[in-house]
Each structure stands twice: as structure tokens, then as C-alpha cells.
Scaffold this motif. Structure first.
Motif, PDB file in Angstrom:
ATOM      1  N   ILE A  49      -1.198  -0.939  -4.338  1.00  0.00           N
ATOM      2  CA  ILE A  49      -2.382  -0.093  -4.220  1.00  0.00           C
ATOM      3  C   ILE A  49      -1.907   1.323  -3.898  1.00  0.00           C
ATOM      4  CG2 ILE A  49      -4.588   0.301  -3.063  1.00  0.00           C
ATOM      5  CD1 ILE A  49      -2.922  -3.037  -2.555  1.00  0.00           C
ATOM      6  N   ASN A  68      -2.397   5.677  -3.652  1.00  0.00           N
ATOM      7  CA  ASN A  68      -3.335   6.795  -3.525  1.00  0.00           C
ATOM      8  C   ASN A  68      -2.553   8.072  -3.280  1.00  0.00           C
ATOM      9  OD1 ASN A  68      -2.995   6.849  -0.425  1.00  0.00           O
ATOM     10  ND2 ASN A  68      -4.648   8.329  -0.743  1.00  0.00           N
ATOM     11  N   ASN A 124     -11.654  -3.081   1.243  1.00  0.00           N
ATOM     12  CA  ASN A 124     -10.888  -4.305   1.017  1.00  0.00           C
ATOM     13  C   ASN A 124     -11.741  -5.408   0.400  1.00  0.00           C
ATOM     14  OD1 ASN A 124      -8.075  -3.950   1.768  1.00  0.00           O
ATOM     15  ND2 ASN A 124      -8.830  -3.516   3.829  1.00  0.00           N
ATOM     16  N   PHE A 171      -4.696  -0.500   4.838  1.00  0.00           N
ATOM     17  CA  PHE A 171      -3.677  -1.508   5.130  1.00  0.00           C
ATOM     18  C   PHE A 171      -3.939  -2.180   6.477  1.00  0.00           C
ATOM     19  CE2 PHE A 171       0.162  -1.776   7.838  1.00  0.00           C
ATOM     20  CZ  PHE A 171       0.800  -2.877   7.277  1.00  0.00           C
ATOM     21  N   TYR A 176       3.132  -1.109   4.218  1.00  0.00           N
ATOM     22  CA  TYR A 176       2.596   0.232   3.985  1.00  0.00           C
ATOM     23  C   TYR A 176       3.763   1.200   3.804  1.00  0.00           C
ATOM     24  CZ  TYR A 176       0.992   4.920   5.148  1.00  0.00           C
ATOM     25  OH  TYR A 176       0.766   6.287   5.135  1.00  0.00           O
ATOM     26  N   ARG A 208      -6.336   3.787  -5.929  1.00  0.00           N
ATOM     27  CA  ARG A 208      -7.577   4.017  -5.190  1.00  0.00           C
ATOM     28  C   ARG A 208      -8.027   5.458  -5.357  1.00  0.00           C
ATOM     29  NH1 ARG A 208      -8.502   6.337  -0.685  1.00  0.00           N
ATOM     30  NH2 ARG A 208      -6.412   6.190   0.213  1.00  0.00           N
ATOM     31  N   PHE A 250       0.870  -1.176   0.000  1.00  0.00           N
ATOM     32  CA  PHE A 250       0.000   0.000   0.000  1.00  0.00           C
ATOM     33  C   PHE A 250       0.906   1.224   0.000  1.00  0.00           C
ATOM     34  CE2 PHE A 250      -2.604  -3.352   1.662  1.00  0.00           C
ATOM     35  CZ  PHE A 250      -3.905  -3.057   1.280  1.00  0.00           C
ATOM     36  N   ASN A 308      -4.419   5.344   3.103  1.00  0.00           N
ATOM     37  CA  ASN A 308      -4.016   4.027   2.639  1.00  0.00           C
ATOM     38  C   ASN A 308      -3.525   3.169   3.801  1.00  0.00           C
ATOM     39  OD1 ASN A 308      -4.659   3.479   0.004  1.00  0.00           O
ATOM     40  ND2 ASN A 308      -2.542   3.361  -0.708  1.00  0.00           N
ATOM     41  N   ARG A 309      -2.973   3.811   4.815  1.00  0.00           N
ATOM     42  CA  ARG A 309      -2.637   3.062   6.029  1.00  0.00           C
ATOM     43  C   ARG A 309      -3.915   2.553   6.694  1.00  0.00           C
ATOM     44  NH1 ARG A 309       0.452   5.216  11.557  1.00  0.00           N
ATOM     45  NH2 ARG A 309       0.172   3.274  12.733  1.00  0.00           N
TER      46      ARG A 309
END
Length: 415
Positions: free
Chosen positions: A237, A239, A401, A148, A185, A300, A138, A144-145
Motif C-alpha cells: 500500500i 502513498n 482499512n 498501518f 511500515y 492510496r 505500507f 500511511n503509518r
């Protein structure tokens, strides 16, 4: 008694009637044909941009399905056994259960139901089995964390033997030893490298234009926290977005964003929205060049904020206890209203423009998240102000998710 002449003349007298009947029959036949013919459905766009068709985004029946369009359904009997507030990886401010947020345990009783299909339930054991010997990264900001941590806690619940480490420069990472599955992450606010900039005695073009200090953003150089990620991970992934409109940090006058390319400042200086386009273009090119040949890459869309009554530093809050109604969503997020939370759809315009024609898969979570004004930590996030940006865990990022795993499965099947 009718004569032969009468019989011969009767057909002539019936001609107008027969013509009328024929016309009516043709009209009815055409009407039935039009009714039976499929009429193209009006495209439901949650953003004022054209969406890029997503590879493999189909329902179980094989028909195309947009998982981002649907509704939230409250099911009081629904109990999520995915994970709870005891997962230690949950950042304290996002643990709304231990933080005492009223109704925190009920947040997961709202289930997302896509309009044209079903969203499969996440099976953590199967996910671990299918993703043996896989690295998933991620890359992005704290949202995003958020995502994750949701995935990690879901997997940790069923597989507790993990190794904690920082692969490929990650901020944090874990390997599920039984499956050799690594989740990591990589924190980055802008994707591109940036640092403080100030004028020096040598002067230069920026100084001649009156700039004394600001932030240097190198649009063609990735931040070091994730530069090695594309070569390490099998699934990525990405962002970015929240920091691009952050006047508290990148104040347009006192500390503006100053964009550089190939080591030189862009003259004339460009505004942040143009800078975002340049960064997306260059970072996507970097990922394509550095990633594994069979890597699966997602981008994302923007996670919406729900500040009402002002921004985070203006007393804004998010005290709602239920999801918003559709009309409330539009009032809060419509671009033409130019409200506090307009950033989400504004950023997405740039994302869709950059992603068009690329080999990145769009993970669209914006519209479904716009409804969930109730799912933020709010006053229970441990900050001096309401946290109406991050999400409670467990919570809505579990649904992100669910969609991610579903799309991942379909992409693999299509290959």
C-alpha cells in the motif's frame, strides 16, 4: 332513418378523429418507452479528474460500487470493540483518548455508508486466517503509518503473540506468530531518494543558473527505506503527497527541490508538480519490475488536512466536533478556491494521471475523509500547533482499512 349514402359517408367523417387518436397513441407509446428505458446516471466525481475503474470494486450483489461516495451516519449505540487507546503502537500524539480530546470515544460512532452498497464490517480473526504466510507493507509518509497502526492494533486485539522486527529495511514491523502474517511500515516522504545539496568548487550547470543549495531528488532511485519492500511483501500500500507542497522544508528560493535523473540534474530545472509526475512514473516502474509476480499493489489517494484560519504555522486550527456538511467540504477543498487544504485534490490529479492504465489498485479515501474535520488530534496532539493532518486512533483510518480489506477480498475473488 339513415340512408345507404349516409352510412357510406360516416367513415369518411371519422377519418380526422381516427388519425388524431392514432397520433396520440403513438406519442404515448414513445413516452412510455423513453420513461422505461434506462437513462445513464450522471457520474458523481469528487475530484476534477477521471477515475480509473478499480478491479473487483463490486458490491455483494456483483454490481459496481464506489466505496468512496456515501455519507457518515451517527449511531450512538454503535460500540467499536476493534481496539482502544491501550494499544501501545499508537503514537502518543494520535491517542486522542489518553490525550483528553473531548468526544474522542465517539469518533468511531460515525459509520461510513457507501451510496450504492454496504461496507462489510472488518473481521480481524478472519483476516488473520485468510492472510496466513503473507507479508503486507505500507510504504509512504506518516499518514500511511496512521493506517498501518490502525490495522496492527485491530489484529493485536485478537492475536497477542507477535514478534517485533524491521523486515526489508522497514521503520517498524510485526509478525503475528500464530499466523506467520507480517505487517511492516516503510517510511518515505517522497518515495524517491533525496538529500541536501550544495554548490561546490567544481561549479556545474545548477551553479551557473544561480543555485547555491537545496534538496537533490533522484527521480529514478527509490529511498533506501523501502527499496527492498517490493521483493519482500505480497501486498503493498503506497502513498505520497504531503511533503511535495511543504514550503517549511522545501522553500522554493532558499532550499528548492532540484531533480536529478541518471545522476545528472534536469536542465532546465523543473517545478515540484512536474517532479512528482516523474517520481510517480519511475517509482511505479521500479515496483512493477521488483515486485513478486502475484503481488497485489495499492496506491492510496491523498489524506486531506483540515486547517481553518491559516496553515499549521499560521495559527490554523480544527476545533469542529462534528463532520462537515457537503457545502462546507467544497468550500474547504474546491480547487478553484485555492485554499489552505487544496493539496489533497491537487495531489490526486497527479496520482490518477500516473495510475491510469497501470496494474495498481486505487484505494480512494480522500472524499470520505474530507468530511471528518472533527477526527484530528487538534490541540490534543502534544504539538505547539494544532495537528489537523494526522488522525485520532481509534478513528477514521479504521474505515480506510475496512475499504482496503473489502477491495483486497474482491481482487482475490476476481483472480
Amino acid at each position: 332513418m339513415a340512408t345507404a349514402r349516409d352510412l357510406r359517408s360516416k367513415p369518411n367523417s371519422l377519418l380526422p378523429l381516427l388519425s388524431l387518436l392514432c397520433f396520440v397513441s403513438i406519442f404515448l407509446a414513445l413516452s412510455l418507452f423513453r420513461r422505461a428505458s434506462p437513462v445513464p446516471a450522471r457520474s458523481y466525481q469528487t475530484l476534477e479528474v477521471t477515475r480509473k475503474p478499480r478491479a473487483g470494486a463490486g458490491s455483494g450483489s456483483g454490481r459496481s460500487c464506489d466505496y468512496s461516495v456515501g455519507s457518515w451516519i451517527y449511531d450512538p449505540s454503535f460500540e467499536s470493540a476493534r481496539y482502544d487507546g491501550s494499544c501501545k503502537e499508537i503514537f502518543k500524539g494520535w491517542n486522542c483518548i489518553s490525550g483528553g480530546k473531548p468526544g474522542a470515544r465517539d469518533l468511531v460512532k460515525w459509520r461510513w455508508k457507501p451510496e450504492a452498497c454496504d461496507l462489510p464490517a472488518f473481521d480481524p480473526v478472519r483476516f488473520l486466517e485468510v492472510n496466513r504466510n503473507t507479508n503486507i507493507g505500507f510504504v509512504g509518509d506518516s499518514l500511511n503509518r496512521n493506517m498501518f497502526v490502525s490495522l496492527f492494533c485491530s489484529l493485536k486485539k485478537v492475536s497477542g503473540e507477535v514478534k517485533k522486527w524491521r523486515p526489508a529495511g522497514a521503520d517498524r514491523g510485526f509478525t503475528f506468530l500464530q499466523y506467520n502474517l507480517t505487517l511492516a511500515y516503510h517510511r518515505t516522504n517522497l518515495l524517491a531518494r533525496y538529500s541536501r545539496w550544495s554548490a561546490n568548487a567544481d561549479g556545474g550547470e545548477l551553479v551557473s543558473l544561480g543555485y547555491k543549495e537545496g534538496y537533490r531528488v533522484d527521480v529514478d532511485i527509490p529511498e533506501g527505506t523501502w527499496a527492498a519492500a517490493p521483493g519482500f511483501h505480497d501486498i503493498l500500500i503506497f502513498n505520497t503527497g504531503h511533503w511535495w507542497w511543504a514550503p517549511s522544508k522545501f522553500e522554493p528560493i532558499k532550499s528548492p527541490m532540484l531533480f536529478f535523473k541518471k545522476g545528472q540534474p534536469l536542465i532546465p530545472p523543473v517545478k515540484p508538480d512536474i517532479g512528482l509526475d516523474l517520481v510517480l512514473e519511475n517509482m511505479m516502474m521500479y515496483v512493477t519490475n521488483e515486485a513478486k509476480s502475484d503481488a497485489i499493489k495499492f496506491f492510496r489517494t491523498q489524506s486531506p488536512r483540515h486547517f481553518e484560519g491559516g496553515d499549521w504555522d499560521q495559527g490554523g486550527s480544527c476545533s469542529r466536533s462534528k463532520p462537515l456538511l457537503p457545502e462546507q467540504v467544497e468550500e474547504l477543498f474546491a480547487l478553484e478556491n485555492n485554499g489552505t487544504n487544496v493539496e489533497a485534490r491537487l495531489v490526486n490529479r497527479h496520482l490518477y494521471k500516473a495510475l491510469k492504465g497501470s496494474d495498481f489498485h486505487v484505494l480512494d479515501i480522500t472524499h470520505l475523509s474530507e468530511f471528518r474535520a472533527d477526527a484530528h488530534p487538534s490541540t490534543f496532539g502534544g504539538k505547539k500547533h494544532d495537528d489537523c493532518m494526522h488522525w485520532c486512533l481509534p478513528g477514521i483510518t479504521d474505515t480506510w482499512n475496512d475499504i482496503f480489506v473489502t477491495l483486497l477480498t474482491q481482487i482475490r475473488q476476481s483472480r
